[in-house]
Write a protein that holds these residues in place. Sequence first.
Motif, mmCIF file in Angstrom:
data_model
loop_
_atom_site.group_PDB
_atom_site.id
_atom_site.type_symbol
_atom_site.label_atom_id
_atom_site.label_comp_id
_atom_site.label_asym_id
_atom_site.label_seq_id
_atom_site.Cartn_x
_atom_site.Cartn_y
_atom_site.Cartn_z
ATOM 1 N N GLY A 42 0.809 -1.210 0.000
ATOM 2 C CA GLY A 42 0.000 0.000 0.000
ATOM 3 C C GLY A 42 0.841 1.258 0.000
ATOM 4 O O GLY A 42 0.486 2.263 -0.622
ATOM 5 N N LEU A 45 2.137 1.880 -3.464
ATOM 6 C CA LEU A 45 1.065 2.318 -4.362
ATOM 7 C C LEU A 45 1.113 3.829 -4.558
ATOM 8 O O LEU A 45 0.914 4.326 -5.666
ATOM 9 C CB LEU A 45 -0.292 1.891 -3.788
ATOM 10 N N PHE A 72 -2.903 -8.108 -2.998
ATOM 11 C CA PHE A 72 -3.969 -7.298 -3.578
ATOM 12 C C PHE A 72 -5.034 -6.968 -2.536
ATOM 13 O O PHE A 72 -5.511 -5.833 -2.469
ATOM 14 C CB PHE A 72 -4.584 -7.997 -4.795
ATOM 15 N N LEU A 75 -4.099 -4.015 -0.279
ATOM 16 C CA LEU A 75 -4.156 -2.648 -0.790
ATOM 17 C C LEU A 75 -5.467 -2.311 -1.488
ATOM 18 O O LEU A 75 -5.666 -1.175 -1.902
ATOM 19 C CB LEU A 75 -2.961 -2.368 -1.704
ATOM 20 N N GLU A 76 -6.382 -3.247 -1.561
ATOM 21 C CA GLU A 76 -7.651 -3.041 -2.256
ATOM 22 C C GLU A 76 -8.388 -1.800 -1.757
ATOM 23 O O GLU A 76 -8.946 -1.043 -2.543
ATOM 24 C CB GLU A 76 -8.514 -4.293 -2.076
ATOM 25 N N ARG A 78 -7.202 0.872 -0.786
ATOM 26 C CA ARG A 78 -6.470 2.098 -1.125
ATOM 27 C C ARG A 78 -6.548 2.444 -2.605
ATOM 28 O O ARG A 78 -5.879 3.377 -3.054
ATOM 29 C CB ARG A 78 -4.997 1.940 -0.734
ATOM 30 N N LEU A 79 -7.331 1.702 -3.364
ATOM 31 C CA LEU A 79 -7.366 1.895 -4.810
ATOM 32 C C LEU A 79 -8.243 3.060 -5.262
ATOM 33 O O LEU A 79 -8.209 3.431 -6.429
ATOM 34 C CB LEU A 79 -7.846 0.614 -5.504
ATOM 35 N N LYS A 82 -7.180 5.709 -7.875
ATOM 36 C CA LYS A 82 -5.899 5.329 -8.497
ATOM 37 C C LYS A 82 -6.153 4.799 -9.901
ATOM 38 O O LYS A 82 -7.068 4.019 -10.139
ATOM 39 C CB LYS A 82 -5.197 4.265 -7.658
ATOM 40 N N ILE A 84 -5.614 2.384 -12.675
ATOM 41 C CA ILE A 84 -5.097 1.018 -12.743
ATOM 42 C C ILE A 84 -5.616 0.279 -13.976
ATOM 43 O O ILE A 84 -6.614 0.661 -14.588
ATOM 44 C CB ILE A 84 -5.416 0.192 -11.475
ATOM 45 N N CYS A 105 -12.327 -4.057 -8.137
ATOM 46 C CA CYS A 105 -11.683 -2.760 -8.343
ATOM 47 C C CYS A 105 -12.713 -1.646 -8.513
ATOM 48 O O CYS A 105 -12.540 -0.545 -7.989
ATOM 49 C CB CYS A 105 -10.753 -2.812 -9.545
ATOM 50 N N ALA A 108 -13.977 -0.721 -5.242
ATOM 51 C CA ALA A 108 -12.987 0.046 -4.482
ATOM 52 C C ALA A 108 -12.815 1.454 -5.062
ATOM 53 O O ALA A 108 -11.967 2.216 -4.599
ATOM 54 C CB ALA A 108 -11.644 -0.688 -4.478
ATOM 55 N N ALA A 110 -11.605 2.347 -7.925
ATOM 56 C CA ALA A 110 -10.391 2.539 -8.712
ATOM 57 C C ALA A 110 -10.764 3.173 -10.049
ATOM 58 O O ALA A 110 -11.883 3.007 -10.547
ATOM 59 C CB ALA A 110 -9.702 1.201 -8.945
#
Length: 142
Positions: A42, A45, A72, A75-76, A78-79, A82, A84, A105, A108, A110
Amino acid sequence: MKLAIVYWSGSDNTETMANCIAEGAKAAGAEVTLLGPAAFSGEKLNEYDAVAFGCPAMGSEVLEEAEFEPMFAELEGRLGGKRIALFGSYGWGDGQWMREWHERCENANANLVDSEGLIANEAPDGEAQEKCRELGRTLAAG
Protein backbone atom coordinates in the motif's frame (compact mmCIF):
# COMPACT_ATOMS: atom_id res chain seq x y z
CA MET A 1 4.40 9.34 -15.56
CA LYS A 2 5.55 6.63 -13.16
CA LEU A 3 4.00 3.22 -13.85
CA ALA A 4 4.32 0.09 -11.72
CA ILE A 5 3.57 -3.26 -13.32
CA VAL A 6 2.91 -5.70 -10.49
CA TYR A 7 2.43 -9.29 -11.56
CA TRP A 8 2.68 -12.97 -10.69
CA SER A 9 3.36 -15.54 -13.40
CA GLY A 10 3.57 -19.29 -13.08
CA SER A 11 4.12 -20.23 -16.72
CA ASP A 12 5.67 -17.03 -18.13
CA ASN A 13 2.47 -16.13 -20.01
CA THR A 14 1.53 -13.27 -17.68
CA GLU A 15 5.20 -12.25 -17.51
CA THR A 16 5.22 -11.93 -21.31
CA MET A 17 2.15 -9.72 -21.05
CA ALA A 18 3.83 -7.59 -18.36
CA ASN A 19 6.93 -7.12 -20.51
CA CYS A 20 4.83 -6.07 -23.50
CA ILE A 21 2.90 -3.55 -21.38
CA ALA A 22 6.26 -2.19 -20.19
CA GLU A 23 7.48 -1.89 -23.80
CA GLY A 24 4.43 0.13 -24.81
CA ALA A 25 4.61 2.39 -21.76
CA LYS A 26 8.34 3.05 -22.13
CA ALA A 27 7.90 3.83 -25.83
CA ALA A 28 5.31 6.43 -24.79
CA GLY A 29 7.71 8.01 -22.30
CA ALA A 30 6.71 6.44 -18.99
CA GLU A 31 9.12 5.47 -16.25
CA VAL A 32 8.30 1.79 -15.67
CA THR A 33 9.04 -0.52 -12.75
CA LEU A 34 8.23 -4.25 -12.91
CA LEU A 35 7.59 -5.82 -9.50
CA GLY A 36 6.46 -9.11 -8.02
CA PRO A 37 3.71 -9.11 -5.38
CA ALA A 38 6.19 -9.53 -2.50
CA ALA A 39 7.85 -6.24 -3.47
CA PHE A 40 4.62 -4.19 -3.59
CA SER A 41 2.50 -2.71 -0.80
CA GLY A 42 0.00 0.00 0.00
CA GLU A 43 2.85 2.38 0.72
CA LYS A 44 4.43 1.69 -2.69
CA LEU A 45 1.07 2.32 -4.36
CA ASN A 46 1.42 6.02 -3.55
CA GLU A 47 4.77 6.22 -5.38
CA TYR A 48 3.18 5.62 -8.79
CA ASP A 49 0.79 7.53 -11.04
CA ALA A 50 -0.67 4.28 -12.38
CA VAL A 51 -0.42 0.56 -11.68
CA ALA A 52 -1.02 -2.42 -13.97
CA PHE A 53 -1.79 -5.56 -11.96
CA GLY A 54 -1.28 -8.93 -13.64
CA CYS A 55 -2.24 -12.39 -12.45
CA PRO A 56 -3.30 -15.53 -14.32
CA ALA A 57 -6.43 -17.49 -13.53
CA MET A 58 -5.65 -20.20 -11.01
CA GLY A 59 -7.66 -23.18 -9.77
CA SER A 60 -11.34 -22.48 -10.20
CA GLU A 61 -10.69 -19.08 -11.82
CA VAL A 62 -9.25 -17.17 -8.86
CA LEU A 63 -6.17 -15.00 -8.34
CA GLU A 64 -3.00 -16.79 -7.25
CA GLU A 65 -3.64 -17.40 -3.54
CA ALA A 66 -0.22 -17.62 -1.86
CA GLU A 67 1.35 -14.31 -2.94
CA PHE A 68 -0.81 -12.23 -5.25
CA GLU A 69 -4.23 -12.38 -3.57
CA PRO A 70 -2.89 -11.44 -0.09
CA MET A 71 -0.98 -8.48 -1.56
CA PHE A 72 -3.97 -7.30 -3.58
CA ALA A 73 -6.42 -7.71 -0.68
CA GLU A 74 -4.13 -5.63 1.55
CA LEU A 75 -4.16 -2.65 -0.79
CA GLU A 76 -7.65 -3.04 -2.26
CA GLY A 77 -9.06 -0.42 0.11
CA ARG A 78 -6.47 2.10 -1.12
CA LEU A 79 -7.37 1.89 -4.81
CA GLY A 80 -9.94 4.72 -4.73
CA GLY A 81 -9.09 7.18 -7.49
CA LYS A 82 -5.90 5.33 -8.50
CA ARG A 83 -5.44 4.77 -12.23
CA ILE A 84 -5.10 1.02 -12.74
CA ALA A 85 -5.30 -1.73 -15.34
CA LEU A 86 -5.74 -5.49 -14.92
CA PHE A 87 -4.27 -8.23 -17.09
CA GLY A 88 -3.58 -11.95 -17.06
CA SER A 89 -3.61 -15.23 -18.90
CA TYR A 90 -5.85 -18.26 -18.54
CA GLY A 91 -5.99 -21.80 -19.83
CA TRP A 92 -9.57 -22.80 -19.11
CA GLY A 93 -12.88 -21.22 -18.26
CA ASP A 94 -14.15 -18.01 -19.79
CA GLY A 95 -12.46 -15.20 -17.87
CA GLN A 96 -14.66 -15.25 -14.77
CA TRP A 97 -11.65 -14.48 -12.56
CA MET A 98 -11.05 -11.25 -14.49
CA ARG A 99 -14.71 -10.18 -14.31
CA GLU A 100 -14.71 -10.72 -10.54
CA TRP A 101 -11.36 -8.97 -10.12
CA HIS A 102 -12.56 -6.05 -12.23
CA GLU A 103 -15.71 -5.80 -10.10
CA ARG A 104 -13.61 -5.71 -6.91
CA CYS A 105 -11.68 -2.76 -8.34
CA GLU A 106 -14.87 -0.97 -9.37
CA ASN A 107 -16.22 -1.48 -5.83
CA ALA A 108 -12.99 0.05 -4.48
CA ASN A 109 -13.57 3.11 -6.74
CA ALA A 110 -10.39 2.54 -8.71
CA ASN A 111 -10.01 4.48 -11.94
CA LEU A 112 -9.90 1.52 -14.36
CA VAL A 113 -8.44 2.37 -17.76
CA ASP A 114 -10.51 -0.25 -19.57
CA SER A 115 -13.92 -1.80 -19.18
CA GLU A 116 -12.98 -5.48 -18.96
CA GLY A 117 -9.33 -6.15 -18.15
CA LEU A 118 -6.92 -7.61 -20.69
CA ILE A 119 -6.82 -11.42 -20.94
CA ALA A 120 -4.91 -13.86 -23.13
CA ASN A 121 -5.70 -17.54 -23.58
CA GLU A 122 -2.49 -19.48 -22.82
CA ALA A 123 0.67 -17.90 -24.27
CA PRO A 124 -0.11 -14.44 -25.67
CA ASP A 125 0.08 -14.48 -29.46
CA GLY A 126 1.17 -11.53 -31.60
CA GLU A 127 -2.24 -9.88 -31.42
CA ALA A 128 -2.43 -10.23 -27.64
CA GLN A 129 1.11 -8.88 -27.28
CA GLU A 130 0.19 -5.81 -29.33
CA LYS A 131 -2.89 -5.27 -27.15
CA CYS A 132 -0.54 -5.33 -24.16
CA ARG A 133 1.71 -2.70 -25.76
CA GLU A 134 -1.35 -0.59 -26.47
CA LEU A 135 -2.41 -0.88 -22.83
CA GLY A 136 1.06 0.32 -21.84
CA ARG A 137 0.74 3.32 -24.15
CA THR A 138 -2.70 4.08 -22.73
CA LEU A 139 -1.41 3.95 -19.16
CA ALA A 140 1.55 6.19 -20.07
CA ALA A 141 -0.76 8.77 -21.62
CA GLY A 142 -2.20 9.51 -18.19
